[in-house]
Design a protein around this motif. Sequence first.
Motif, PDB file in Angstrom:
ATOM      1  N   PHE A   4       1.630  -3.835  -6.981  1.00 46.23           N
ATOM      2  CA  PHE A   4       2.638  -3.243  -6.330  1.00 46.23           C
ATOM      3  C   PHE A   4       3.890  -4.239  -6.297  1.00 46.23           C
ATOM      4  O   PHE A   4       3.920  -5.421  -6.179  1.00 46.23           O
ATOM      5  CB  PHE A   4       2.087  -3.230  -5.043  1.00 46.23           C
ATOM      6  CG  PHE A   4       3.004  -2.633  -3.999  1.00 46.23           C
ATOM      7  CD1 PHE A   4       3.193  -0.847  -4.046  1.00 46.23           C
ATOM      8  CD2 PHE A   4       3.884  -3.009  -2.805  1.00 46.23           C
ATOM      9  CE1 PHE A   4       4.235  -0.110  -3.206  1.00 46.23           C
ATOM     10  CE2 PHE A   4       4.379  -2.332  -2.112  1.00 46.23           C
ATOM     11  CZ  PHE A   4       4.830  -0.948  -2.270  1.00 46.23           C
ATOM     12  N   CYS A   8      -2.074  -2.828  -4.198  1.00 43.23           N
ATOM     13  CA  CYS A   8      -2.437  -1.763  -4.907  1.00 43.23           C
ATOM     14  C   CYS A   8      -2.000  -1.991  -6.433  1.00 43.23           C
ATOM     15  O   CYS A   8      -1.082  -2.549  -6.589  1.00 43.23           O
ATOM     16  CB  CYS A   8      -2.156  -0.400  -4.553  1.00 43.23           C
ATOM     17  SG  CYS A   8      -0.401  -0.141  -4.177  1.00 43.23           S
ATOM     18  N   SER A   9      -2.522  -1.003  -7.335  1.00 41.51           N
ATOM     19  CA  SER A   9      -1.964  -1.193  -8.620  1.00 41.51           C
ATOM     20  C   SER A   9      -0.722  -0.089  -8.600  1.00 41.51           C
ATOM     21  O   SER A   9      -0.360   0.774  -7.858  1.00 41.51           O
ATOM     22  CB  SER A   9      -2.902  -0.706  -9.652  1.00 41.51           C
ATOM     23  OG  SER A   9      -3.301   0.707  -9.293  1.00 41.51           O
ATOM     24  N   TYR A  10       0.258  -0.525  -9.846  1.00 45.11           N
ATOM     25  CA  TYR A  10       1.443   0.391  -9.789  1.00 45.11           C
ATOM     26  C   TYR A  10       2.118   0.264 -11.253  1.00 45.11           C
ATOM     27  O   TYR A  10       2.414  -1.215 -11.652  1.00 45.11           O
ATOM     28  CB  TYR A  10       2.551  -0.176  -8.910  1.00 45.11           C
ATOM     29  CG  TYR A  10       3.713   0.764  -8.553  1.00 45.11           C
ATOM     30  CD1 TYR A  10       3.526   1.791  -7.537  1.00 45.11           C
ATOM     31  CD2 TYR A  10       4.805   0.535  -9.303  1.00 45.11           C
ATOM     32  CE1 TYR A  10       4.662   2.513  -7.410  1.00 45.11           C
ATOM     33  CE2 TYR A  10       5.817   1.416  -9.239  1.00 45.11           C
ATOM     34  CZ  TYR A  10       5.975   2.494  -8.400  1.00 45.11           C
ATOM     35  OH  TYR A  10       7.028   3.246  -8.032  1.00 45.11           O
ATOM     36  N   ASN A  11       2.094   1.064 -11.868  1.00 46.17           N
ATOM     37  CA  ASN A  11       2.732   1.246 -13.243  1.00 46.17           C
ATOM     38  C   ASN A  11       1.869   0.214 -14.030  1.00 46.17           C
ATOM     39  O   ASN A  11       2.585  -0.463 -14.851  1.00 46.17           O
ATOM     40  CB  ASN A  11       4.188   1.016 -13.126  1.00 46.17           C
ATOM     41  CG  ASN A  11       4.708   2.256 -12.846  1.00 46.17           C
ATOM     42  OD1 ASN A  11       4.121   3.378 -12.773  1.00 46.17           O
ATOM     43  ND2 ASN A  11       6.091   2.102 -12.405  1.00 46.17           N
ATOM     44  N   SER A  67       0.880  -1.062   0.109  1.00 49.46           N
ATOM     45  CA  SER A  67      -0.063   0.047  -0.118  1.00 49.46           C
ATOM     46  C   SER A  67       0.823   1.089  -0.094  1.00 49.46           C
ATOM     47  O   SER A  67       1.819   1.286   0.928  1.00 49.46           O
ATOM     48  CB  SER A  67      -0.999  -0.133   1.295  1.00 49.46           C
ATOM     49  OG  SER A  67      -1.710   1.133   1.311  1.00 49.46           O
ATOM     50  N   MET A  68       0.741   2.211  -1.048  1.00 48.70           N
ATOM     51  CA  MET A  68       1.389   3.485  -1.068  1.00 48.70           C
ATOM     52  C   MET A  68       1.090   4.422  -0.072  1.00 48.70           C
ATOM     53  O   MET A  68       1.819   5.212   0.588  1.00 48.70           O
ATOM     54  CB  MET A  68       1.430   3.897  -2.352  1.00 48.70           C
ATOM     55  CG  MET A  68       2.401   3.043  -3.511  1.00 48.70           C
ATOM     56  SD  MET A  68       2.321   3.597  -5.017  1.00 48.70           S
ATOM     57  CE  MET A  68       0.669   3.365  -5.518  1.00 48.70           C
ATOM     58  N   TYR A 127      -7.246   0.022  -7.357  1.00 51.25           N
ATOM     59  CA  TYR A 127      -6.720   0.891  -8.419  1.00 51.25           C
ATOM     60  C   TYR A 127      -7.505   2.353  -8.639  1.00 51.25           C
ATOM     61  O   TYR A 127      -8.510   2.519  -7.847  1.00 51.25           O
ATOM     62  CB  TYR A 127      -7.062  -0.032  -9.651  1.00 51.25           C
ATOM     63  CG  TYR A 127      -8.629   0.092 -10.210  1.00 51.25           C
ATOM     64  CD1 TYR A 127      -9.031   1.191 -10.951  1.00 51.25           C
ATOM     65  CD2 TYR A 127      -9.457  -0.512  -9.614  1.00 51.25           C
ATOM     66  CE1 TYR A 127     -10.264   1.077 -11.406  1.00 51.25           C
ATOM     67  CE2 TYR A 127     -10.788  -0.418  -9.947  1.00 51.25           C
ATOM     68  CZ  TYR A 127     -10.992   0.497 -10.574  1.00 51.25           C
ATOM     69  OH  TYR A 127     -12.384   0.368 -11.111  1.00 51.25           O
TER      70      TYR A 127
END
Length: 401
Positions: A320, A313-316, A261-262, A346
């Motif tokens: 993640f 979570c989504s990332y790029n 999680s960011m 997302y």
Amino acid sequence: MKGPVQIADKTWWVGVNDRTTDLFEALWPLNRGISYNSYMVADEKVAVIDGVKADFYPQYVENLKAILGPDRTVDYMIVNHVEPDHSGAVEVMVQAFPDITVVGNDKTLKFLTQFYGPLPNFLEVKDGDVLDLGDHKLTFALIPMVHWPETMVSYDTSTKALFSCDAFGSFGALDGGVFDDQLELDSYRDETYRYYANIVGKYSSFVMKALNKIRDMKLDIAIVCPSHGPVYRKDPDYIIDFYEKMARNETDRAVLVVYGSMYGNTARLAEAVAEGVHSGGITDVMVKNSATSDLSELVRDLWRCRGLILVGCSYNGGVFPKIKHFMDIVEGKKVSGRFVGICGSYTWSKGAAMKPMRAFAEQSCWTKVEPEVEVLSRPDRKDLEEAHKLGANMAEAVSKA
């Protein structure tokens, strides 16, 4: 340890503790250090069984000479496993004892020459061969892929000591004692799990073959002498049974939740999942942040736990990175037979996190637990209730297994 420790008749521990190396195999943290256990049988002939990492050779020689005195030499160096944390001293041992004979199987010789060049004296042994030292006689058994192809064990018929190299090993330096009855074994249990899961676990089918082979040989084992961790003289069955449990992929009634999680929004899903697991009657629940948790500990915890819930979570355009890395490592370790659930979030890339986690969870080696939970940006009450439901369903699956 200040020097050699006698472990049986004419038999000594001559190893060293390493509290300076940060990473084992340049990968796995050694927060408690590690021991390199070498052994000497000093009968009519003198045999050293496995060595130590080359960095510790001066201390190692002191240990050897404390037993040998000025007049005796080492006749044999038995290499049960060629990985350099055990064989690193071979070059200098050959220099220090020019007439020494290195003992191993055909693959041992091949690997040793790849590392150290030609050896002046080498004795090849096969399954069941015996090396006569006098009153002490060593029998050899090959246990390939535990965890290298050349691995073998040596068994002393006189003392009933099994010199097992990496089999039955553990992370953690020896804190003031060598034996299981001198140490607090509970404090080594997590380090044994971590060692097995990260170093040996991928080869569990071969571990089971090795355990069955040792049983078929009907060895009466009084002492288990691994190359890392405690020597088991009080209860050798403790470590044998523990390794068998791990090799069989037997799990505890426990659930591991790993999240990435960011900004804390996805972390709320992890908390809701954990609450759901607890509501289903499972009290052994671990919630781990993939960004800050040591990877080797996550692999260890998964090896013990029956259930795994990934929250990412989504990332790029993907999941993640720390979650992705964890999944890749777990696949490489061939962990199987667990229940798996997935949650994702997302903002502008729907499915980006879920797709790789779904591919992971739907492999034939896992049992997927529903529902999938995917959240847009920030979880609302309904999202948290769904995550809670996933946790409760996981608790039910784990309890019934």
